[in-house]
Design a protein around this motif. Structure first.
Motif, PDB file in Angstrom:
ATOM      1  N   GLU A 132      62.760  33.000  34.043  1.00  0.00           N
ATOM      2  CA  GLU A 132      64.180  32.756  33.800  1.00  0.00           C
ATOM      3  C   GLU A 132      65.012  33.617  34.754  1.00  0.00           C
ATOM      4  N   HIS A 177      66.680  22.906  31.431  1.00  0.00           N
ATOM      5  CA  HIS A 177      65.354  23.380  31.043  1.00  0.00           C
ATOM      6  C   HIS A 177      64.734  22.431  30.020  1.00  0.00           C
ATOM      7  N   SER A 183      63.752  28.428  35.769  1.00  0.00           N
ATOM      8  CA  SER A 183      64.974  27.825  35.245  1.00  0.00           C
ATOM      9  C   SER A 183      65.972  28.893  34.835  1.00  0.00           C
TER      10      SER A 183
END
Length: 298
Positions: A222, A203, A195
Motif C-alpha cells: 500500500e 483496489h 495499490s
C-alpha cells in the motif's frame, strides 16, 4: 441545552477532533490550551456526555463526540453560509471545502481549480484527499461541501452528478509482462499487487478482476500517492491498477506496459453533495464550474 451553547465551542470541538490534540487545536485557533480545555468542558456540561477519550498521545472522540460532530459541522456551515450571504451583496466570496482522490486532482482538476481561483480570487477552496468511503462520510457529516468519487454511492440522501468515465488499466514493468506472456496469467499469483490500500475502490475492483481471472494469493503493498505506485511498478516491485490517464505519458514513452486481464474497465466519477445541503453563492459557483468544465472538456 441550546442556551448553554456558543458557536466558539463548536469551532473548538471541531479543531480538537481534527487535530486529535488539545495543544495543536489551541495553536490552530490562536488560544492558550486552557481555553480549549474550558470550551470542551462547557460543551460536555451542556451535552451531559463525555466527548473525548484521553489517550497517551492525544484524544479521540467518544460515541457521543461522533454524534455531536455532525451537528457541529452543520452549525459551522450555517455560520459560513450566513457570512457568505452578507458578503454576496458586494462580490462572491467565502469557503468551499472539497474532498477527492489524489489521482483525480492531479490528472483532472488542477487546471480547473487554477482557472476558478483566478476568476474568483475571494473564494477560498480547501482541497483534501481521500477515498470513496471516507469522502461519502465527510459529505454526510457536513464536514465538506462536495466530494468527487469514482463511483455512485447510490444513497437516497446524496446527489450524484456524473462528470466523466475513467478507463482503468493494469500496468507492469517490461520484465513482468514478458513473464506473463511466457508463463501465462498464473505468473501474477506470485507477484505483488500495489495499490492505495483497501479503502480505495480501485483496489476492490482489481481484486475482483484478479479473482475472476483465477489469480489469487497475491502479496500486497500500500502506497499513499500515485507517484510512489508508479515508481514501484517501474522498479519491478509489482503491478498496479490505476486510471489510464495517470500513466498516459509513461505508456507512450514505453516506461510501462499494459497487462491485458479483462475487457476495458470504466469507472464513472461524479460530484456528490448532500441533497439537503443549502449551497451559498461560492459553493453554487464552484458546482456550476465543475459541471460545465467536464461537460465541455470530456
Amino acid at each position: 441545552m441550546i442556551e448553554m451553547l456558543e458557536g466558539k465551542f463548536f469551532n473548538t470541538f471541531i479543531a480538537v477532533m481534527e487535530e486529535k490534540n488539545f495543544s495543536r487545536a489551541a495553536d490552530r485557533l490562536g488560544y492558550v490550551q486552557s481555553t480549549v480545555t474550558n470550551h470542551i468542558q462547557l460543551l460536555e456540561q451542556a451535552c451531559g456526555q463525555r466527548l473525548f477519550q484521553r489517550l497517551s498521545r492525544g484524544v479521540k472522540p467518544t460515541p457521543a463526540g461522533l454524534k455531536l460532530a455532525a451537528f457541529a459541522y452543520q452549525f459551522i456551515h450555517l455560520g459560513r453560509s450566513l457570512e457568505e450571504a452578507m458578503n454576496e451583496l458586494d462580490q462572491p466570496q467565502g469557503n468551499v471545502d472539497i474532498r477527492m482522490q489524489e489521482s483525480f486532482f492531479l490528472t483532472r482538476m488542477s487546471t480547473m481549480i487554477q482557472e476558478f481561483s483566478k476568476d474568483h480570487p475571494n473564494i477560498r477552496l480547501k482541497l483534501e484527499s481521500g477515498f470513496q468511503q471516507d469522502i461519502v462520510q465527510q459529505v454526510l457529516d457536513h464536514a465538506v461541501d462536495f466530494g468527487i468519487v469514482p463511483q455512485n454511492p447510490n444513497r437516497p440522501d446524496i446527489l450524484f452528478v456524473p462528470l466523466l468515465e475513467e478507463k482503468l488499466v493494469f500496468i507492469a514493468s517490461h520484465d513482468l509482462v514478458e513473464k506473463v506472456e511466457s508463463e501465462g496469467l498464473s505468473a501474477l499469483s506470485r507477484e505483488t499487487f500495489i495499490s492505495f490500500g483497501t479503502s480505495c475502490v480501485y483496489h476492490t475492483k482489481a481484486g475482483r478482476l484478479l479473482q475472476e481471472a483465477g489469480i489469487e494469493g497475491n502479496s500486497a503493498l500500500e502506497y499513499p500517492s500515485i507517484e510512489m505506485i508508479k515508481q514501484a511498478v517501474r522498479c519491478g516491485i509489482g503491478f498496479a491498477f490505476i486510471p489510464e490517464i495517470a500513466v498516459k505519458q509513461e505508456l507512450e514513452a514505453g516506461q510501462f506496459e499494459l497487462l491485458q486481464l479483462s475487457a476495458p474497465i470504466v469507472s464513472t466519477h461524479g460530484l456528490i453533495v448532500r441533497k439537503d445541503r443549502e449551497l451559498g453563492l461560492a459553493a453554487s459557483l464552484f458546482r456550476a464550474r465543475v459541471s460545465g468544465y467536464f461537460s465541455s472538456n470530456c
